[in-house]
Write a protein that holds these residues in place. Sequence first.
Motif, mmCIF file in Angstrom:
data_model
loop_
_atom_site.group_PDB
_atom_site.id
_atom_site.type_symbol
_atom_site.label_atom_id
_atom_site.label_comp_id
_atom_site.label_asym_id
_atom_site.label_seq_id
_atom_site.Cartn_x
_atom_site.Cartn_y
_atom_site.Cartn_z
ATOM 1 N N UNK A 246 0.819 -1.216 0.000
ATOM 2 C CA UNK A 246 0.000 0.000 0.000
ATOM 3 C C UNK A 246 0.852 1.264 0.000
ATOM 4 N N UNK A 247 2.137 1.127 0.259
ATOM 5 C CA UNK A 247 3.016 2.286 0.352
ATOM 6 C C UNK A 247 3.728 2.601 -0.966
ATOM 7 N N UNK A 248 3.538 1.750 -1.988
ATOM 8 C CA UNK A 248 4.289 1.919 -3.239
ATOM 9 C C UNK A 248 3.336 1.886 -4.430
ATOM 10 N N UNK A 249 3.873 2.104 -5.625
ATOM 11 C CA UNK A 249 3.057 2.027 -6.832
ATOM 12 C C UNK A 249 2.704 0.569 -7.130
ATOM 13 N N UNK A 250 1.746 0.371 -8.040
ATOM 14 C CA UNK A 250 1.195 -0.964 -8.282
ATOM 15 C C UNK A 250 2.257 -1.939 -8.783
ATOM 16 N N UNK A 251 3.099 -1.518 -9.697
ATOM 17 C CA UNK A 251 4.121 -2.413 -10.247
ATOM 18 C C UNK A 251 5.089 -2.878 -9.163
ATOM 19 N N UNK A 252 5.507 -1.952 -8.305
ATOM 20 C CA UNK A 252 6.385 -2.322 -7.192
ATOM 21 C C UNK A 252 5.649 -3.234 -6.224
ATOM 22 N N UNK A 253 4.358 -2.965 -6.029
ATOM 23 C CA UNK A 253 3.553 -3.819 -5.169
ATOM 24 C C UNK A 253 3.491 -5.254 -5.673
ATOM 25 N N UNK A 254 3.366 -5.410 -6.990
ATOM 26 C CA UNK A 254 3.349 -6.758 -7.562
ATOM 27 C C UNK A 254 4.680 -7.472 -7.333
#
Length: 288
Positions: A246-254
């Motif tokens: 939840x603290x990062x962008x979607x790609x980094x989250x993946x």
Amino acid sequence: MLNRPTLNLLGKLARRYSQNAKDYELVVEYLKGDHVGIAVIGMNRPEQKNALSIRLLEDLNKAVDKLIFENVARVLVLRSFVPGSFCAGADLKERAVMTPKEVQNAVRNIRSFVNKMVNVPFPVLTALDGVALGGGLEIALATDIRVATTNTKLGLVETKLAIMPGAGGTQLLPRLLNPSVAKELIFTAKILNGKQAKELGLVNHVVEQNKNGDAAYLKSLEIAEEILPNGPLGIKMAKQAINKGVEVDFSTGLAIEEACYSQLIPTKDRTEGLEAFKEKRRPVYLGH
């Protein structure tokens, strides 16, 4: 799911235990029988409405550290043994005689504990059977699942005292709610009841309070019971992926999700889950 007679029994045992522990500001319980794996931490400062004194905070830190070190608990329920109060926030009487440096250290210690609660490696539920203000609410916001009653009172009220939330409230609340809504609640020091908190998404569940004053606790036990049968390592990794994602962008989250998932592939629990599914039986997860 816990049946009603079992819930009533657990409630009675908890109340009896609290009556026998009046000299303790913090009570730690490990549930037994079919409910092994559920740990309960209960605050018990009735005259101060569980206000966060230096001693209580030290006891909370030690209790949580012990649970993490032992690696026995699969779910933690944080509650109060004081009817009508979860936690009134900082101990203002204690705070009033502190030097500015001591105040700064006290706030830093609460902030550190809140950060610790966010990172507990297993699910943490908060039973809000009563008032949760200031630091009390900040601790609740740091947990994974919150249960309130209709007459619960919740609020970050620090601006009434010409200060601001200093134990994570300005960071946690905007992560749960629309940042504009979080700002309004903090700027106005508004106090919400349980129903209002549920409508905003501040709590997961709201229940009617019972005559014993532990309805939120009993509901929390129901939820904990639903979590218990599932793989503890899978839950641990899922919590880590969510918290960091939840603290990062979607790609980094993946990428974070992939890294967490990869740690589960070689585990014995994953193999046990597949075998249990094939054999049409309930899996027995050991956290390996």
